[in-house]
Design a protein around this motif. Sequence first.
Motif, mmCIF file in Angstrom:
data_model
loop_
_atom_site.group_PDB
_atom_site.id
_atom_site.type_symbol
_atom_site.label_atom_id
_atom_site.label_comp_id
_atom_site.label_asym_id
_atom_site.label_seq_id
_atom_site.Cartn_x
_atom_site.Cartn_y
_atom_site.Cartn_z
ATOM 1 N N PRO A 110 10.174 6.572 4.214
ATOM 2 C CA PRO A 110 9.482 7.365 3.052
ATOM 3 C C PRO A 110 8.124 7.412 3.089
ATOM 4 O O PRO A 110 7.529 6.358 3.392
ATOM 5 N N SER A 111 7.371 8.537 2.728
ATOM 6 C CA SER A 111 6.180 8.503 2.665
ATOM 7 C C SER A 111 5.545 7.850 1.704
ATOM 8 O O SER A 111 6.209 7.562 0.485
ATOM 9 N N ALA A 112 4.339 7.591 1.641
ATOM 10 C CA ALA A 112 3.768 6.684 0.906
ATOM 11 C C ALA A 112 3.187 7.327 -0.417
ATOM 12 O O ALA A 112 3.125 6.864 -1.593
ATOM 13 N N THR A 113 3.184 8.759 -0.501
ATOM 14 C CA THR A 113 2.770 9.518 -1.468
ATOM 15 C C THR A 113 3.876 10.319 -2.227
ATOM 16 O O THR A 113 3.788 10.529 -3.264
ATOM 17 N N SER A 114 5.063 10.344 -1.478
ATOM 18 C CA SER A 114 6.058 10.990 -2.279
ATOM 19 C C SER A 114 7.411 10.328 -1.524
ATOM 20 O O SER A 114 7.796 10.394 -0.451
ATOM 21 N N ARG A 115 8.107 9.555 -2.474
ATOM 22 C CA ARG A 115 9.344 9.048 -1.993
ATOM 23 C C ARG A 115 10.419 10.211 -1.537
ATOM 24 O O ARG A 115 11.372 10.052 -1.068
#
Length: 157
Positions: A93-98
């Motif tokens: 998962p991206s650190a800025t958007s799950r």
Amino acid sequence: MTTRDTETFDELGPDATLGEVLLALGGRLTRLQTELLAALERPLTIRQYRILSRVGAGHTSLTALCKLAHRNPSTMSESVDKMVNQGFLSRRPSATSRRTMQLELTGKGVNARDSARRALDKFAAELTAGLRPELRDQLLPVLSQLYFGVQGNLDDR
């Protein structure tokens, strides 16, 4: 563009235009790159090599890869899924958007990309080794202009 001999339909005739020569050259270079990448210890397709290179350069989302490759998400997702299953890429998962998945090269992916890059660099050096330096200096800006012109046509689609 072709000779009358149907056995050599891809051979250029003496009256070939610059455009015909460029198209024929592009096809031959693609075929040679395909064969070179397929013969590696960890065989890759051209598409797989490009994905590994782009992810390694920081283009880690499926959206970014689709934009760069001018491919639709389902086509790119299929390629990425295969590469994840082969162990070349991983997802997290991206650190800025799950909701967004981020791609990363695995150790196997780094090794495959680097091996392919070395082989392609060697091939490119061999292609130009017989050219006089002044001819190389003339060809580079012209071919670069053509390359970026073609890129502009892709971006307009």
